[in-house]
Design an enzyme around this catalytic site. Structure first.
Site, short mmCIF file in Angstrom:
data_model
loop_
_atom_site.label_atom_id
_atom_site.label_comp_id
_atom_site.label_asym_id
_atom_site.label_seq_id
_atom_site.Cartn_x
_atom_site.Cartn_y
_atom_site.Cartn_z
N GLU A 51 0.83 -1.23 0.00
CA GLU A 51 0.00 0.00 0.00
C GLU A 51 0.85 1.26 0.00
O GLU A 51 0.74 2.13 0.87
CB GLU A 51 -0.95 -0.01 1.21
CG GLU A 51 -1.88 -1.19 1.19
CD GLU A 51 -3.02 -1.14 2.21
OE1 GLU A 51 -4.06 -1.72 1.96
OE2 GLU A 51 -2.85 -0.51 3.26
N GLU B 270 -5.38 -8.54 -1.15
CA GLU B 270 -6.06 -8.36 0.15
C GLU B 270 -7.52 -8.06 -0.11
O GLU B 270 -7.84 -7.18 -0.91
CB GLU B 270 -5.48 -7.17 0.94
CG GLU B 270 -4.19 -7.44 1.63
CD GLU B 270 -3.75 -6.30 2.53
OE1 GLU B 270 -4.62 -5.66 3.16
OE2 GLU B 270 -2.55 -6.03 2.58
C1 BG6 Z 1 -4.40 -3.06 4.75
C2 BG6 Z 1 -3.08 -3.56 5.22
O1 BG6 Z 1 -4.41 -1.69 5.02
O2 BG6 Z 1 -5.57 -3.48 5.34
C3 BG6 Z 1 -3.15 -4.70 6.21
O3 BG6 Z 1 -2.22 -3.89 4.17
C4 BG6 Z 1 -4.34 -4.50 7.11
O4 BG6 Z 1 -1.93 -4.76 6.88
C5 BG6 Z 1 -5.60 -4.54 6.28
O5 BG6 Z 1 -4.42 -5.41 8.16
C6 BG6 Z 1 -6.89 -4.42 7.05
O6 BG6 Z 1 -6.83 -3.35 7.93
P1 BG6 Z 1 -7.17 -3.56 9.47
O7 BG6 Z 1 -6.90 -2.27 10.12
O8 BG6 Z 1 -8.59 -3.94 9.53
O9 BG6 Z 1 -6.27 -4.65 9.92
#
Ligand code: BG6
Length: 469
Positions: free
Chosen positions: A171, A362
């Site tokens: 990111e 993701e």
């Molecule tokens: C992304 C990141 O921002 O979202 C992850 O690459 C992160 O590291 C994921 O865990 C989800 O965000 P969160 O705050 O719900 O864990």
């Protein structure tokens, strides 16, 4: 028959700082995460503190064999993880790597190989060594380019026969919102000038390109991608001013991939620099380095957002970038708006823009899960809400494939519960595997399969045929 190609890379994703724990074992140095117990918004603590759940994480460091076995049972073809830079170079600027750190990832990759799982490795997932942050102010310093290139070359050489798929920075576009955790910049955001911020972005982009070059030199069949926080920005209304506002917000994000994919700064950046009085230091060697462009574009996708030219709108919660909530969408318990069709829209936009293979690395639902005991004594979580979320998003991935978009794979975020990034809590669970660990630090760390475990297994087994349209 589904539209998913036969070689579609199904899998899941984690990051070292959110899962490994063992923050000070076997020579590991501190990273910025080890002093960020509350997530990305707070200032760092002086020393690691006990309330920082990441210090133990889910103890993946000691339990990776059990976890990878479970991933294999789900049928994973790919497993995305990151290397903790401070495990390999504890301070970040050493010449000699830490052998124990290198050996740990050797073991992890060997374990993956046992099951035919391809690792997809992020070089830097919000884990800048703390020393680089405090001593050099992170990516503000040009010197980090050299340290990062040395780190990248070290791990490429070490794992060239074990890892084919790589990602440079997680990111990368989040740096302007989270300069410490994303860019290792110790100076507080409020004191950071636009000049320094954009210069830091430039250093990171050059370092990313140098890693691409090194990967291509060292790993002949290697593929390396950029990774962006993917968030389509819709105009809140069809008013042309709103449309232009959303275009500007999207460009804040495309800024990075435009350079990483095309190899040069897009012309719209000239206006950004002029209006913000920014004069970037761009060396001849930087221009040459940037020409080394990525093989694929990977991104995270959790939500979309809206922009308006009218002031006074409240901003909603979200994945770092945030924005104005969309009146047509529901939100998760953490206020992240759920928009499966936005994923199809985004995939199409990216492909129209770049015509490069895309990788969704993701996607998932952070939710409160309840561990229940079934009549036969097994413990599980009835996470139909997660199944629904993933099903709806994957259906849109299939639509995008039908639209002609080239997609390499999908790794669901937090395939096993881990510490969240934005709020650093365990209550916000993403996994298809439940981990018995709680926000107060209690729990046995035992793993349990959630209902979504078998659901995802079936999706992979049928290559998407079992999805409900
Ligand atoms: C992304 C990141 O921002 O979202 C992850 O690459 C992160 O590291 C994921 O865990 C989800 O965000 P969160 O705050 O719900 O864990």
């Amino acid at each position: 028959m589904s539209n998913f190609p036969k070689d579609f890379l199904w899998g899941g994703a984690i990051a070292a700082n959110q899962a490994e724990g063992a923050y000070n074992l076997d020579g590991k140095g501190l990273s910025v995460q080890d002093v960020a117990p509350k997530g990305w918004k707070d200032r760092p603590t002086e020393e690691p503190t006990e309330d920082n759940l990441k210090l133990v994480g889910i103890d993946f460091y000691h339990r990776y064999k059990e976890d990878i076995k479970l991933f294999a049972e789900m049928g994973f073809k790919v497993f995305r993880l990151s290397i903790a830079w401070s495990r390999i170079f504890p301070k970040g600027d050493e010449l000699e790597p830490n052998e124990a750190g290198l050996a740990f990832y050797d073991n992890v990759f060997d374990e993956c190989a046992k099951y035919g799982i391809e690792p997809l490795v992020t070089l830097s997932h919000y884990e800048t060594p703390l020393y680089l942050s405090k001593t050099y102010d992170g990516w503000k310093s040009r010197e980090l380019i050299g340290f990062f290139e040395h780190y990248a070359r070290t791990v490429f050489n070490r794992y060239k026969d074990k890892v084919k798929y790589w990602i440079t920075f997680n990111e990368i576009n989040s740096i302007s919102h989270a300069p410490l955790l994303s860019g290792g910049i110790y100076t507080p955001l409020a004191e950071l000038s636009q000049q320094d911020l954009y210069q830091a972005m430039h250093h990171e982009l050059v370092a990313s390109a140098k890693a691409v070059k090194a990967c291509h030199e060292i790993i002949p069949n290697g593929q390396i991608g950029c990774m962006i926080l993917g968030m389509p920005v819709y105009p809140l209304t069809p008013a042309p001013k709103d449309v232009l506002k959303s275009l500007a917000a999207e460009r804040d994000n495309y800024y990075f991939s435009d350079i990483q994919v095309r190899g040069y700064y897009p012309t719209y950046t000239n206006r950004i620099f002029k209006e913000n009085n920014i004069q970037l230091e761009i060396l001849e060697d930087d221009i040459e380095s940037l020409k080394h462009t990525v093989d694929f574009i990977s991104f995270s996708y959790y939500m979309s957002t809206c922009e308006s030219a009218e002031p006074g709108h409240e901003t909603g919660e979200g994945n770092i970038l945030g924005g104005i909530p969309n009146p047509y969408l529901e939100a998760s318990e953490w206020g992240w708006q759920i928009d499966p069709e936005g994923l199809r829209y985004y995939l199409n936009n990216l492909y129209d823009r770049y015509q490069k293979p895309l990788f969704i690395v993701e996607n998932g639902l952070g939710a409160v899960d309840e561990l229940v005991e079934l009549a036969d004594g097994t413990k599980t979580v009835q996470d139909d809400y997660r199944i629904q979320y993933m099903n709806d998003h994957l259906v849109q991935v299939e639509e995008a494939l039908e639209d002609g978009v080239e997609i390499m794979g999908y790794t669901s975020w937090g395939c096993i519960d881990l510490v969240s990034f934005t709020t650093a809590e365990l209550k916000k669970r993403y996994g298809m595997i439940y981990v018995d660990r709680n926000d107060d630090g209690s729990g046995t760390l035992e793993r349990f399969k959630k209902k979504s475990f078998n659901w995802y297994k079936k999706v992979i087994e049928t290559n998407g045929d079992s999805l409900k349209k």
